[in-house]
Write an enzyme that holds these catalytic residues in place. Structure first.
Site, PDB file in Angstrom:
ATOM      1  N   SER A  85      -4.085   3.900   0.954  1.00 46.10           N
ATOM      2  CA  SER A  85      -4.174   2.834  -0.064  1.00 46.10           C
ATOM      3  C   SER A  85      -5.637   2.510  -0.326  1.00 46.10           C
ATOM      4  O   SER A  85      -6.477   2.627   0.580  1.00 46.10           O
ATOM      5  CB  SER A  85      -3.479   1.576   0.469  1.00 46.10           C
ATOM      6  OG  SER A  85      -3.758   0.472  -0.363  1.00 46.10           O
ATOM      7  N   ILE A  91       6.943   5.273  -4.740  1.00 50.75           N
ATOM      8  CA  ILE A  91       5.994   6.383  -4.870  1.00 50.75           C
ATOM      9  C   ILE A  91       6.570   7.652  -4.232  1.00 50.75           C
ATOM     10  O   ILE A  91       6.493   8.745  -4.799  1.00 50.75           O
ATOM     11  CB  ILE A  91       4.650   5.994  -4.206  1.00 50.75           C
ATOM     12  CG1 ILE A  91       3.972   4.883  -5.025  1.00 50.75           C
ATOM     13  CG2 ILE A  91       3.740   7.207  -4.078  1.00 50.75           C
ATOM     14  CD1 ILE A  91       2.735   4.280  -4.356  1.00 50.75           C
ATOM     15  N   ASP A 131      13.301   6.849  11.478  1.00 49.92           N
ATOM     16  CA  ASP A 131      12.153   5.938  11.494  1.00 49.92           C
ATOM     17  C   ASP A 131      10.926   6.799  11.811  1.00 49.92           C
ATOM     18  O   ASP A 131      10.920   7.483  12.840  1.00 49.92           O
ATOM     19  CB  ASP A 131      12.369   4.859  12.568  1.00 49.92           C
ATOM     20  CG  ASP A 131      11.274   3.813  12.549  1.00 49.92           C
ATOM     21  OD1 ASP A 131      10.104   4.172  12.274  1.00 49.92           O
ATOM     22  OD2 ASP A 131      11.572   2.646  12.818  1.00 49.92           O
ATOM     23  N   TYR A 148      -2.281  -4.978   7.089  1.00 47.33           N
ATOM     24  CA  TYR A 148      -1.933  -3.844   6.207  1.00 47.33           C
ATOM     25  C   TYR A 148      -3.204  -3.062   5.879  1.00 47.33           C
ATOM     26  O   TYR A 148      -3.248  -1.844   5.994  1.00 47.33           O
ATOM     27  CB  TYR A 148      -1.287  -4.359   4.920  1.00 47.33           C
ATOM     28  CG  TYR A 148      -1.018  -3.286   3.884  1.00 47.33           C
ATOM     29  CD1 TYR A 148       0.081  -2.449   4.014  1.00 47.33           C
ATOM     30  CD2 TYR A 148      -1.862  -3.098   2.785  1.00 47.33           C
ATOM     31  CE1 TYR A 148       0.340  -1.450   3.073  1.00 47.33           C
ATOM     32  CE2 TYR A 148      -1.611  -2.108   1.843  1.00 47.33           C
ATOM     33  CZ  TYR A 148      -0.510  -1.295   1.993  1.00 47.33           C
ATOM     34  OH  TYR A 148      -0.261  -0.303   1.062  1.00 47.33           O
ATOM     35  N   LYS A 208      -4.178   0.813   6.956  1.00 45.05           N
ATOM     36  CA  LYS A 208      -4.432   1.863   5.967  1.00 45.05           C
ATOM     37  C   LYS A 208      -5.825   2.466   6.157  1.00 45.05           C
ATOM     38  O   LYS A 208      -6.014   3.672   5.972  1.00 45.05           O
ATOM     39  CB  LYS A 208      -4.267   1.297   4.551  1.00 45.05           C
ATOM     40  CG  LYS A 208      -2.823   0.986   4.195  1.00 45.05           C
ATOM     41  CD  LYS A 208      -1.985   2.264   4.154  1.00 45.05           C
ATOM     42  CE  LYS A 208      -0.577   2.040   3.652  1.00 45.05           C
ATOM     43  NZ  LYS A 208       0.205   3.291   3.560  1.00 45.05           N
TER      44      LYS A 208
END
Ligand code: NDP
Length: 255
Positions: free
Chosen positions: A148, A21, A67, A163, A167
């Site tokens: 997300s 993306i 990073d 995860y 998000k």
């Protein structure tokens, strides 16, 4: 492009801009004629990816290794971007990792790794830039945080709880920063659905079919479809859009 999206005559930073993306967003920005700093973590081909974009669109595109969790290195990189590409007008925080593991086996290290990249990472990327903008009294910044739909909706049969939590936190962080930094930048959050990238490439055929059947459009999205929305949010045409999450998911979240 269906219509021209006018970007400020500045450079733009895309974290995770070398793949998936983020790459599609770097490409869309370069295609729109702006200089792009492609930030990546470790992919050795990132400088070649940036050079190919530069050759294709005739604008300066450079790759920078960092990073997103590392504040000191990020500050060095931003200063280098300003020296090499000129003042930064916007950021897309697209770097992220997904870890699929049963919640019962999750460790503190898993937690830290996921949250450091997906939640601290976008904050860190935005805050380092905000310090530059405040120092230079710049008030026309644009930031898009790629979160997300996983931050707003649990998907059945998956083991991605950390995860999803990271998000959800990134989305709220984005909207919260939008109000705190509204004098300096329009900040928005972008929530993609399932998009065909390396991140989703390990899904089984069954998992893919299940996802496709939950989308109104019955398919995965492409990185370019997400990039179109990101480019709009960065552009002058989105001048009244701030502090909101925008979904690009082929119609999954309404199910
Ligand atoms: P990919 O796995 O294809 O690419 C991840 C990118 O993030 C790479 O450029 C990688 O750099 C970079 N990255 C990862 N960790 C770090 C780090 N610590 N510091 C700097 N860069 C890092 O991911 P996608 O393109 O699929 O996803 C992009 C974003 O969109 C992520 O935030 C993801 O959570 C989100 N998203 C994706 C969806 C999907 O279905 N694909 C759905 C919803 C949201 P390198 O190449 O050097 O490793």
């Amino acid at each position: 492009m269906p219509f021209e999206l006018e970007l400020p005559s500045k450079s733009f930073v895309v974290t995770g801009g070398n793949r998936g993306i983020g790459y599609a967003i770097s490409r869309a920005i370069a295609q729109a004629g702006a200089r792009v700093a492609v930030l990546y973590r470790s992919s050795a081909d990132a400088p070649a990816v940036a050079r190919a974009l530069q050759d294709e669109f005739g604008v300066m595109v450079r790759a920078y290794q960092v990073d997103v969790a590392d504040s000191a290195r990020l500050e060095v990189v931003y200063n280098q971007v300003v020296r090499e590409l000129g003042p930064i007008g916007g950021l897309v925080a697209a770097a992220g990792i997904a870890v699929s593991k049963p919640a019962v086996n999750m460790t503190r290290d898993d937690f830290l790794r996921i949250f450091q990249t997906n939640t601290w990472g976008p904050y860190n990327s935005a805050a380092c830039l905000m310090r530059l903008w405040i120092r230079h009294n710049y008030h026309d910044g644009r930031i898009v945080i790629v979160s997300s739909i996983g931050g707003r909706r649990v998907s059945r049969g998956t083991s991605v709880s950390f995860y999803q939590a990271s998000k959800a936190a990134a989305s709220m962080l984005g909207r919260s920063l939008a109000q705190e930094w509204a004098r300096y930048a329009r900040i928005n959050v972008l929530d993609p659905g399932y998009i065909a990238t390396d991140m989703t490439s390990s899904m089984t055929a069954d998992e893919r079919r299940r996802v496709e059947s939950t989308a109104l459009l019955n398919r995965f999205g492409t990185p370019d479809e997400v990039a179109n929305l990101a480019l709009f949010l960065l552009s002058n045409q989105a001048s009244y859009c701030v502090g909101t999450s925008y979904v690009c998911d082929g119609g999954i979240v309404l199910q």
